[in-house]
Design an enzyme around this catalytic site. Structure first.
Site: not given
Ligand code: GAR
Length: 215
Positions: A14, A90, A107, A109
């Protein structure tokens, strides 16, 4: 130009999606700093590649979580950050950071909040048996994934989905709606009215996937 700071714990896709939109000239923002709580986060490699300053702050070195978040707030403030972007960070954000950036922390999610907050939103959706899931960009408050919703995108859950296939389908929409939410913020088009987020003007992502209260 909006000055943003990113907090990430892992892969950082992201984070990358936002970098890409900035580099394409679609998002008038600069990322002043990446902060990570994980020294082996791949997000660090992305920061290096794009000449973004980064900082590993080790939570174990702090007497409490509040002090840890207070240090994060200080680092972001020192670089003039106006918007804090949590991108796969996290940890539950604590009051010192929230108070330092009221209405200025976002954020993403991987579920349609308020369904399936917390860890493994995609697996929770599969296990529950829902037919539609998706992703949510929201402002951050002191709860776990409870702040006002900015943009959501829905995706189907197919009978033969695994956690991986569903996560991948959701992620492709995360990469669309997160830069869009940051763009709306950068353009001053977001207004928070209690729990409701009002967005002025028209969305620039396709209206088949987003359902925010545009006006
Ligand atoms: C993503 O899917 C995000 O939505 C999730 O972690 C992943 C991070 O991916 N976030 C959560 O679960 C927060 N509760 P990335 O590091 O490739 O962006």
């Amino acid at each position: 130009m909006l000055k943003a700071g990113v907090l990430a714990s892992g892969r950082g896709s992201n984070f990358q999606a936002i970098i890409d939109e900035i580099e394409k000239g679609n998002l008038k923002a600069s990322i002043e700093l990446l902060i990570t709580d994980n020294p082996s986060a791949f997000a660090i490699e992305r920061a290096k590649k794009h000449n973004i300053k980064y900082l590993f702050i080790n939570p174990k070195e702090f007497a409490s979580r509040d002090v840890f978040f207070s240090r994060i707030a200080d680092e972001l403030k020192a670089r003039g950050v106006e918007l804090v972007i949590l991108a796969g960070f996290m940890r539950i954000v604590r009051k010192p950071l929230i108070d330092a950036f009221p209405g200025r922390i976002m954020n993403i999610h991987p579920a349609l909040l308020p369904a399936f907050p917390g860890l493994h939103g995609q697996k929770q959706a599969l296990d529950y048996g829902v037919k539609i899931s998706g992703c949510t960009v929201h402002f951050v408050d002191e709860g776990m994934d409870t702040g006002p919703v900015i943009i959501q995108a829905a995706v189907p859950v197919f009978p033969d989905d695994t956690e991986d296939t569903l996560s991948e389908r959701i992620l492709s929409f995360e990469h669309r709606i997160y830069p869009e939410a940051v763009r709306l913020f950068a353009e001053g088009r977001i207004e928070i009215d209690g729990r409701r987020v009002k967005i002025k003007g028209h969305p620039s992502v396709s209206s088949d996937i987003v359902n925010p209260p545009y006006r």
